[in-house]
Design a protein around this motif. Structure first.
Motif, short mmCIF file in Angstrom:
data_model
loop_
_atom_site.label_atom_id
_atom_site.label_comp_id
_atom_site.label_asym_id
_atom_site.label_seq_id
_atom_site.Cartn_x
_atom_site.Cartn_y
_atom_site.Cartn_z
N LEU A 1 -10.40 -6.50 -8.65
CA LEU A 1 -9.42 -7.35 -9.68
C LEU A 1 -8.93 -6.44 -10.74
CD1 LEU A 1 -11.46 -10.76 -10.74
CD2 LEU A 1 -9.33 -10.60 -9.44
N ARG A 2 -9.66 -5.26 -11.01
CA ARG A 2 -9.21 -4.35 -11.88
C ARG A 2 -8.18 -3.27 -11.01
NH1 ARG A 2 -14.63 -3.80 -13.70
NH2 ARG A 2 -14.99 -2.01 -12.14
N MET A 3 -8.52 -3.01 -9.64
CA MET A 3 -7.29 -2.46 -9.10
C MET A 3 -6.08 -3.12 -8.78
SD MET A 3 -6.62 0.57 -7.70
CE MET A 3 -8.23 1.21 -7.52
N GLU A 4 -6.12 -4.34 -8.75
CA GLU A 4 -5.01 -5.34 -8.57
C GLU A 4 -4.16 -5.11 -9.56
OE1 GLU A 4 -5.82 -9.68 -7.88
OE2 GLU A 4 -5.70 -9.64 -5.83
N ARG A 5 -4.70 -5.07 -10.95
CA ARG A 5 -3.71 -5.09 -12.01
C ARG A 5 -3.19 -3.80 -12.13
NH1 ARG A 5 -3.12 -7.57 -16.89
NH2 ARG A 5 -1.39 -6.76 -18.06
N ILE A 6 -3.76 -2.69 -11.54
CA ILE A 6 -3.36 -1.40 -11.68
C ILE A 6 -2.03 -1.50 -10.70
CG2 ILE A 6 -3.59 1.17 -11.28
CD1 ILE A 6 -6.54 0.81 -11.94
N VAL A 7 -2.30 -1.82 -9.37
CA VAL A 7 -1.29 -1.98 -8.50
C VAL A 7 0.06 -2.84 -9.01
CG1 VAL A 7 -0.63 -2.86 -6.07
CG2 VAL A 7 -2.65 -1.73 -6.59
N LEU A 8 -0.21 -4.00 -9.46
CA LEU A 8 0.68 -4.65 -10.18
C LEU A 8 1.66 -4.01 -11.33
CD1 LEU A 8 -0.90 -8.02 -10.21
CD2 LEU A 8 0.87 -7.50 -8.68
N ASP A 9 0.87 -3.40 -11.92
CA ASP A 9 1.60 -2.73 -13.07
C ASP A 9 2.42 -1.38 -12.51
OD1 ASP A 9 0.47 -4.06 -15.13
OD2 ASP A 9 -1.30 -2.86 -15.29
N LEU B 1 0.83 -1.15 0.00
CA LEU B 1 -0.01 -0.20 0.07
C LEU B 1 0.78 1.30 0.03
CD1 LEU B 1 -2.84 1.53 0.21
CD2 LEU B 1 -2.65 1.18 2.77
N ASP B 2 1.81 1.21 0.90
CA ASP B 2 2.65 2.56 0.74
C ASP B 2 3.50 2.66 -0.34
OD1 ASP B 2 1.76 3.18 3.30
OD2 ASP B 2 3.37 1.86 4.38
N ARG B 3 4.06 1.65 -0.92
CA ARG B 3 4.71 1.77 -2.20
C ARG B 3 3.92 2.17 -3.32
NH1 ARG B 3 7.20 -3.97 -3.59
NH2 ARG B 3 7.81 -2.74 -5.58
N PHE B 4 2.59 1.72 -3.36
CA PHE B 4 1.71 2.36 -4.40
C PHE B 4 1.24 3.64 -3.99
CE2 PHE B 4 -2.59 2.67 -6.02
CZ PHE B 4 -2.28 2.41 -7.52
N LEU B 5 1.14 4.12 -2.93
CA LEU B 5 0.52 5.25 -2.90
C LEU B 5 1.80 6.59 -3.07
CD1 LEU B 5 -1.67 5.30 0.57
CD2 LEU B 5 -2.28 5.27 -1.64
N SER B 6 2.99 6.02 -2.70
CA SER B 6 4.22 6.87 -2.87
C SER B 6 4.69 7.11 -4.49
CB SER B 6 5.29 6.43 -2.46
OG SER B 6 5.58 5.20 -2.97
N ALA B 7 3.74 6.03 -5.24
CA ALA B 7 4.12 5.98 -6.78
C ALA B 7 2.87 6.82 -7.70
CB ALA B 7 4.28 4.72 -7.38
N ILE B 8 1.69 6.96 -7.06
CA ILE B 8 0.70 7.44 -7.68
C ILE B 8 -0.09 8.64 -6.98
CG2 ILE B 8 0.17 5.72 -9.18
CD1 ILE B 8 -2.16 6.01 -6.42
N LYS B 9 -1.09 9.31 -7.39
CA LYS B 9 -1.90 10.22 -6.87
C LYS B 9 -3.29 9.67 -6.98
CE LYS B 9 -3.00 15.34 -6.14
NZ LYS B 9 -2.39 16.64 -6.98
N ALA B 10 -3.89 9.28 -5.82
CA ALA B 10 -5.21 8.91 -5.94
C ALA B 10 -6.37 9.59 -5.26
CB ALA B 10 -5.24 7.33 -5.29
#
Length: 368
Positions: free
Chosen positions: A130-138, A75-84
């Protein structure tokens, strides 16, 4: 297979080197975002709220502690990489959690996506997760195997036990290694829910937490700390600063009652039939009384505090005791059956130590 001490030490050193290398590859300095609009930015406070919510979901599903720690890291890695936007935060959090579940848990322990969406009450459909999973993985380049703070905590704890196992076990006040590391895990998760510690590396956070514990338990804690610092190649000033942050974070730990609560010690009732006392009686630690009334009340407080700590540890103990091959918190301890205060279902009670007297329950003063 049980390793001899030199081989065990070499294996722990190898695990630490791999974890440090993995952390150096994936960890980035956290730059807190200053929210410009509550509707368009996720504030640090909302991030902390999402982490606490994941703790509740994790506790409900009774999964391994490694799963929750990995989910927070993703979660922290993803939030530091994008603006949601804040409205997507729960969907992001539960997606990160499900990725961590599929990464850390055995197949038979993984809940179905529909079950997870329903039990967590995240407000998302399985297809949205599932759609959000794919975004996180990418965004994370499909690389989820980061070295977490819990990984470092386990390694440091095992290193300390392998170096000073005899003396440290005596200082644990009756806790076996699994119970002790479960208590540290509970403290670590409390720290991970505070965004002030996001700028600290996972290895440094775990080192600061365990050295604060060593300071209370081990006479030569400073020598052990210097050795761990040398292994991590971290400057001592960084550790001092981290210890201050961790100590401040743990000092805000929620208590069941305010610290200035006044207690009243009621007279001790007679034991029930058969000499078995109710479940809510606990044994105070033996002390040399100077004033009987003062000592009795103080013993009751300390006993109640120890009981609360054990209850908090139990949440993580079942998932940790496998590390030290411990089947039960107190193997071989005889148990008895006692009734609950309200006369409900009977519960197992561990036999009280010989020569100790039960302490009556403490109650806060009610305003009249």
């Amino acid at each position: 297979m049980k390793f001899t001490l030199p081989l065990e030490s070499r294996k722990l050193s190898s695990l630490l080197e791999k974890a440090v290398s993995r952390e150096a590859k994936l960890w980035k300095v956290y730059v807190p975002k200053k929210p410009t609009n509550q509707d368009t930015d996720i504030s640090p406070e909302k991030r902390d709220e999402a982490v606490r919510w994941l703790r509740d979901v994790h506790s409900q599903l009774k999964l391994y502690p490694e799963t929750l720690c990995l989910a927070i890291g993703i979660l922290d890695r993803f939030l530091s990489a994008i603006k949601a936007r804040p409205k997507y935060l729960r969907c992001i959090a539960i997606s990160c959690f499900f990725l961590a579940v599929k990464t850390s848990e055995e197949d038979e322990r993984i809940p179905s996506l529909r079950e997870l969406a329903s039990s967590s009450k995240c407000g998302c459909s399985p297809s949205e997760i599932l759609r959000m999973e794919r975004i996180v993985l990418d965004k994370l380049n499909w690389d989820l195997h980061s070295a977490t703070a819990l990984d470092f905590l386990y390694i440091f704890h095992a290193m300390v036990l392998s170096c000073k196992s005899g003396r440290l076990n005596m200082a644990l006040s009756g806790l076996n290694p699994s119970q002790h590391v479960a208590l540290l895990t509970q403290q670590l998760f409390h720290c991970l829910a505070h965004n002030a510690l996001l700028q600290v590396r996972s290895s440094l956070l775990s080192l600061g937490l365990i050295t604060l514990e060593l300071e209370k338990l081990c006479p030569d804690w400073l020598a052990l700390t210097v050795d761990l610092l040398h292994r991590l190649q971290i400057d001592s000033s960084q550790l001092i600063s981290c210890r201050e942050l961790v100590a401040r974070c743990l000092s805000t730990h929620m208590a069941s009652l305010p610290p200035n609560t006044v207690y009243i010690c009621h007279p001790l009732p007679e034991p029930r039939d058969g000499g078995v006392l109710p479940m809510w009686y606990v044994s105070p630690a033996p002390t040399a009384p100077s004033d009987p009334n003062t000592t009795h009340t103080r013993s009751c407080k300390s006993s109640a505090k120890r009981k609360v700590e054990h209850m908090e540890v139990d949440e993580y103990f079942d998932g940790i005791k496998r590390l030290y091959n411990e089947e039960s918190p107190q193997e071989g301890a005889p148990t008895y059956t006692a009734e609950t205060p309200g006369g409900g279902q009977s519960l197992p009670v561990t036999q009280q130590n010989a020569g100790s007297s039960p302490c009556p329950p403490l109650q806060p003063v009610r305003e009249t």
